[in-house]
Structures are given as structure tokens and as C-alpha cells.
Write a protein that holds these residues in place. Structure first.
Motif, PDB file in Angstrom:
ATOM      1  N   GLU A 149       0.987  -1.303   0.278  1.00  0.00           N
ATOM      2  CA  GLU A 149      -0.161  -0.042  -0.056  1.00  0.00           C
ATOM      3  C   GLU A 149       0.938   1.135  -0.142  1.00  0.00           C
ATOM      4  OE1 GLU A 149      -2.367  -0.544   3.524  1.00  0.00           O
ATOM      5  OE2 GLU A 149      -3.489  -2.021   2.661  1.00  0.00           O
ATOM      6  N   ILE A 150       1.958   1.203   0.934  1.00  0.00           N
ATOM      7  CA  ILE A 150       2.874   2.448   0.837  1.00  0.00           C
ATOM      8  C   ILE A 150       3.398   2.389  -0.613  1.00  0.00           C
ATOM      9  CG2 ILE A 150       5.253   3.136   1.741  1.00  0.00           C
ATOM     10  CD1 ILE A 150       2.996   3.315   3.763  1.00  0.00           C
ATOM     11  N   ARG A 151       3.795   1.551  -1.194  1.00  0.00           N
ATOM     12  CA  ARG A 151       4.459   1.771  -2.561  1.00  0.00           C
ATOM     13  C   ARG A 151       3.397   2.334  -3.465  1.00  0.00           C
ATOM     14  NH1 ARG A 151       7.673  -2.895  -0.872  1.00  0.00           N
ATOM     15  NH2 ARG A 151       9.671  -2.456  -1.180  1.00  0.00           N
ATOM     16  N   VAL A 152       2.094   1.938  -3.461  1.00  0.00           N
ATOM     17  CA  VAL A 152       1.167   2.483  -4.296  1.00  0.00           C
ATOM     18  C   VAL A 152       0.914   3.927  -3.929  1.00  0.00           C
ATOM     19  CG1 VAL A 152      -1.082   2.488  -4.764  1.00  0.00           C
ATOM     20  CG2 VAL A 152      -0.187   0.426  -4.698  1.00  0.00           C
ATOM     21  N   ASP A 153       1.110   4.201  -2.668  1.00  0.00           N
ATOM     22  CA  ASP A 153       0.829   5.861  -2.408  1.00  0.00           C
ATOM     23  C   ASP A 153       2.184   6.470  -2.976  1.00  0.00           C
ATOM     24  OD1 ASP A 153      -1.261   5.629  -1.057  1.00  0.00           O
ATOM     25  OD2 ASP A 153      -0.418   5.235   1.096  1.00  0.00           O
ATOM     26  N   ILE A 154       3.426   6.055  -2.917  1.00  0.00           N
ATOM     27  CA  ILE A 154       4.717   6.824  -3.584  1.00  0.00           C
ATOM     28  C   ILE A 154       4.322   6.853  -4.951  1.00  0.00           C
ATOM     29  CG2 ILE A 154       6.989   6.226  -3.809  1.00  0.00           C
ATOM     30  CD1 ILE A 154       7.155   4.617  -1.193  1.00  0.00           C
ATOM     31  N   VAL A 155       3.920   5.838  -5.500  1.00  0.00           N
ATOM     32  CA  VAL A 155       3.688   5.999  -7.125  1.00  0.00           C
ATOM     33  C   VAL A 155       2.802   6.992  -7.405  1.00  0.00           C
ATOM     34  CG1 VAL A 155       2.848   4.951  -9.201  1.00  0.00           C
ATOM     35  CG2 VAL A 155       4.365   3.625  -7.646  1.00  0.00           C
ATOM     36  N   ASN A 156       1.543   7.259  -6.761  1.00  0.00           N
ATOM     37  CA  ASN A 156       0.622   8.418  -7.050  1.00  0.00           C
ATOM     38  C   ASN A 156       1.127   9.649  -6.607  1.00  0.00           C
ATOM     39  OD1 ASN A 156      -1.301   6.349  -8.008  1.00  0.00           O
ATOM     40  ND2 ASN A 156      -1.995   5.899  -5.960  1.00  0.00           N
ATOM     41  N   THR A 157       1.921   9.361  -5.191  1.00  0.00           N
ATOM     42  CA  THR A 157       2.414  10.988  -4.831  1.00  0.00           C
ATOM     43  C   THR A 157       3.292  11.539  -5.713  1.00  0.00           C
ATOM     44  OG1 THR A 157       1.943  10.245  -2.635  1.00  0.00           O
ATOM     45  CG2 THR A 157       3.559  12.152  -2.746  1.00  0.00           C
ATOM     46  N   ILE A 158       4.244  10.714  -6.312  1.00  0.00           N
ATOM     47  CA  ILE A 158       5.353  11.261  -7.214  1.00  0.00           C
ATOM     48  C   ILE A 158       4.764  11.403  -8.575  1.00  0.00           C
ATOM     49  CG2 ILE A 158       7.465  10.565  -8.701  1.00  0.00           C
ATOM     50  CD1 ILE A 158       8.418   9.115  -5.889  1.00  0.00           C
ATOM     51  N   ALA A 159       3.785  10.787  -9.104  1.00  0.00           N
ATOM     52  CA  ALA A 159       3.087  11.035 -10.314  1.00  0.00           C
ATOM     53  C   ALA A 159       2.195  12.449 -10.315  1.00  0.00           C
ATOM     54  CB  ALA A 159       2.276   9.977 -10.577  1.00  0.00           C
ATOM     55  N   ALA A 160       1.667  12.580  -9.121  1.00  0.00           N
ATOM     56  CA  ALA A 160       1.059  13.636  -9.119  1.00  0.00           C
ATOM     57  C   ALA A 160       1.754  15.115  -8.857  1.00  0.00           C
ATOM     58  CB  ALA A 160      -0.161  13.861  -7.892  1.00  0.00           C
ATOM     59  N   ALA A 161       3.041  14.879  -8.259  1.00  0.00           N
ATOM     60  CA  ALA A 161       3.951  15.944  -8.093  1.00  0.00           C
ATOM     61  C   ALA A 161       4.635  16.278  -9.177  1.00  0.00           C
ATOM     62  CB  ALA A 161       4.677  15.917  -6.910  1.00  0.00           C
TER      63      ALA A 161
END
Length: 282
Positions: free
Chosen positions: A25-37
Motif C-alpha cells: 500500500e505504501i508503494r502505491v501511495d509513493i507512485v501516486n504521490t510522485i506522479a501527481a507532483a
């Protein structure tokens, strides 16, 4: 104590499975966070994720709703450029709301590209310039010893960061002071910005170097929760401990793993979808 900490007590037979699920779940959050930023350091974020999950959801004592609790264990992310991983873990642990991960890298955001203790409670030290985290951690450990406090200090380091001499000054001093309340975890993914660590400035024999400075030294699989917890939870031996955690940069996503260009690269929309599919096995 957070809800997640409560379910990850030592007598829980499903402990490793739960940690693994949290890491996904953390890795999914990282992907989404970096993609958005459209900014971030996804390769190193992924390699250090299992280390952070082991610490925050298996080992450390803290109160996310009282981040300045005097008896808390201290954690310092010396490889501060991998802040997206730390923020994702802290959101999961309850330091701030999950939806606030969307603030990552926005102008004047409390979730900047490097951790800032003045902007986010729970950050122990501003990091980013490499080679600073371990010296600060040594200071925390000395302070606890002098004050006769029981809290521990954990420092996560990048392996390329160990090319900075300040780390070895700190290691020498920690060994001299026999700081059994200090643990360093080296994210040994063997890649740094632009090339491999051994190509840039060889670190091996890395374990022998730590032992020479008086540290109890362990080499293990940095993605194996059982191995990580076994050492992280071991009793104080009267010496500082270091884990050389052999990891894979970009762990969990096939097109990122062991690719040096993903030190500082942002997934496209299509790559973001593919990464999430791989991470969720869907």
C-alpha cells in the motif's frame, strides 16, 4: 499507539503478512504521490520502503498524535531525497491525513522534497545534504545516554551516502562511546545518481569497515521482514548496531528495478497504471 501498531504486536501470527500488505500500500501511495507532483526519487523510495515499514509498524515506540512525546524512539531518514517514502509511511501511521499526500512538492508545502522538522511534527532532523543524518543520530543517542533515557535512535542511510566522510567520523565516535541505543540501517541497493556505487567509489568490504569501528554488523535481505525484525528487535549488546540491508532499487515494479535512471524519474500516466497493477498484482 496507532491502530496499525496495535494489530502488529509480537504475538500476532500474521504479522509478516500484514507488514507486507502495508508495504504494498505504501508503494502505491509513493507512485501516486510522485506522479501527481511530477517530481521525486521513486527508485530509492521503493528500496527503503520495507525498512521504514519494519520500523514504524513493527519496532519503534512513538505516538503519532503526540509526536513530541519525550520517550519516543527517534528516526532519521538521512537519505532525505526519499522523503516520499517517509511521508507515505507517516500518513499511514497517523501523523497527518492520507489525502494530504497530495500536497507533496507544492510551493511552501509541509511535504517538501526533503524532510523539514519545522514543517512536519515527527521529523527529527532536516536532511537532504548527504552525510548529516548519522552524525545527528549519534548526538541523539549520546543525549539519551547522558539523560539515562530508554529511547532508541534509528538512522536510515543510502549506500552512496557512505562515500561522505562525516559518516565515518560519526561511526568512529559511536563505536568509542559504545552506543547500544543506536542503530543504522544502510539501504544497500548498489545504485546512486548516475551509476553504481562500486563504479563511482567502491564501498566494499562494507561490513568489515563497520566492524572495524566497533559496531555489531549484520548483512541481510532488506526486503525480508522476518530478517529485518529479528535484528531490529535484538537486545542491546552494548555496541551500536548496523544493518547492511541488501535491497533492490525500484523494488516491486519491473521496469524500475535496478535501473539507474529511475533514481530521479517520474512515471508517465501509462507507467503509473502499470506500476500499480504490478504492486497490487491485479
Amino acid at each position: 499507539m496507532t491502530r496499525i501498531q496495535e494489530v502488529l504486536q509480537k504475538d500476532d501470527p500474521e504479522r509478516i503478512a500484514k507488514l507486507s500488505q502495508i508495504a504494498s500500500e505504501i508503494r502505491v501511495d509513493i507512485v501516486n504521490t510522485i506522479a501527481a507532483a511530477k517530481m521525486g526519487h521513486i527508485g530509492g523510495d521503493f528500496s527503503v520502503t520495507d525498512i521504514l515499514v519494519s520500523l514504524f509498524f513493527g519496532v519503534m515506540n512513538y505516538r503519532s498524535q503526540d509526536p513530541n512525546w519525550a520517550e519516543r524512539d527517534r528516526f532519521i531518514l538521512s537519505k532525505g531525497h526519499c522523503a516520499a517514502a517517509l511521508y507515505s509511511v507517516m500518513a499511514k501511521a497517523g501523523y497527518f491525513k492520507h489525502e494530504q499526500l497530495g500536497e507533496f512538492m507544492k510551493p511552501l508545502s509541509f511535504l517538501g522534497g526533503h524532510p523539514n522538522r519545522r514543517k512536519l511534527a515527527g521529523i527529527e532532523a532536516n536532511t537532504g545534504p548527504l552525510g548529516h543524518g548519522l552524525p545527528i543520530g549519534v548526538g541523539c543517542a549520546v543525549g539519551a545516554s547522558l539523560a539515562k533515557k530508554s529511547y532508541r535512535t534509528f538512522v536510515a542511510l543510502g549506500d552512496g551516502e557512505l562515500q561522505e566522510g562525516s559518516n565515518w567520523e560519526a561511526a568512529m565516535f559511536a563505536g568509542h562511546r559504545k552506543l547500544g541505543n543506536l542503530m543504522a540501517i544502510v539501504d544497500r541497493n548498489r545504485l546512486q545518481q548516475g551509476a553504481g556505487t562500486e563504479e563511482t567509489n567502491s564501498l566494499d568490504p562494507l561490513a568489515d569497515k563497520w566492524r572495524a569501528f566497533g559496531w555489531d554488523t549484520y548483512e541481510l535481505d532488506g526486503h525480508n521482514f522476518a530478517e529485518l525484525l529479528n535484528v531490529m528487535e535484538a537486545p542491546d549488546t552494548g555496541k551500536p548496531k548496523v544493518i547492511i540491508a541488501n535491497t533492490i532499487k525500484g523494488k516491486g515494479v519491473s521496469f524500475i528495478e535496478n535501473r539507474v535512471e529511475w533514481h530521479h524519474k517520474v512515471p508517465s500516466a501509462e507507467q503509473n497504471i502499470q506500476a500499480i497493477k504490478e504492486l497490487t498484482h491485479s
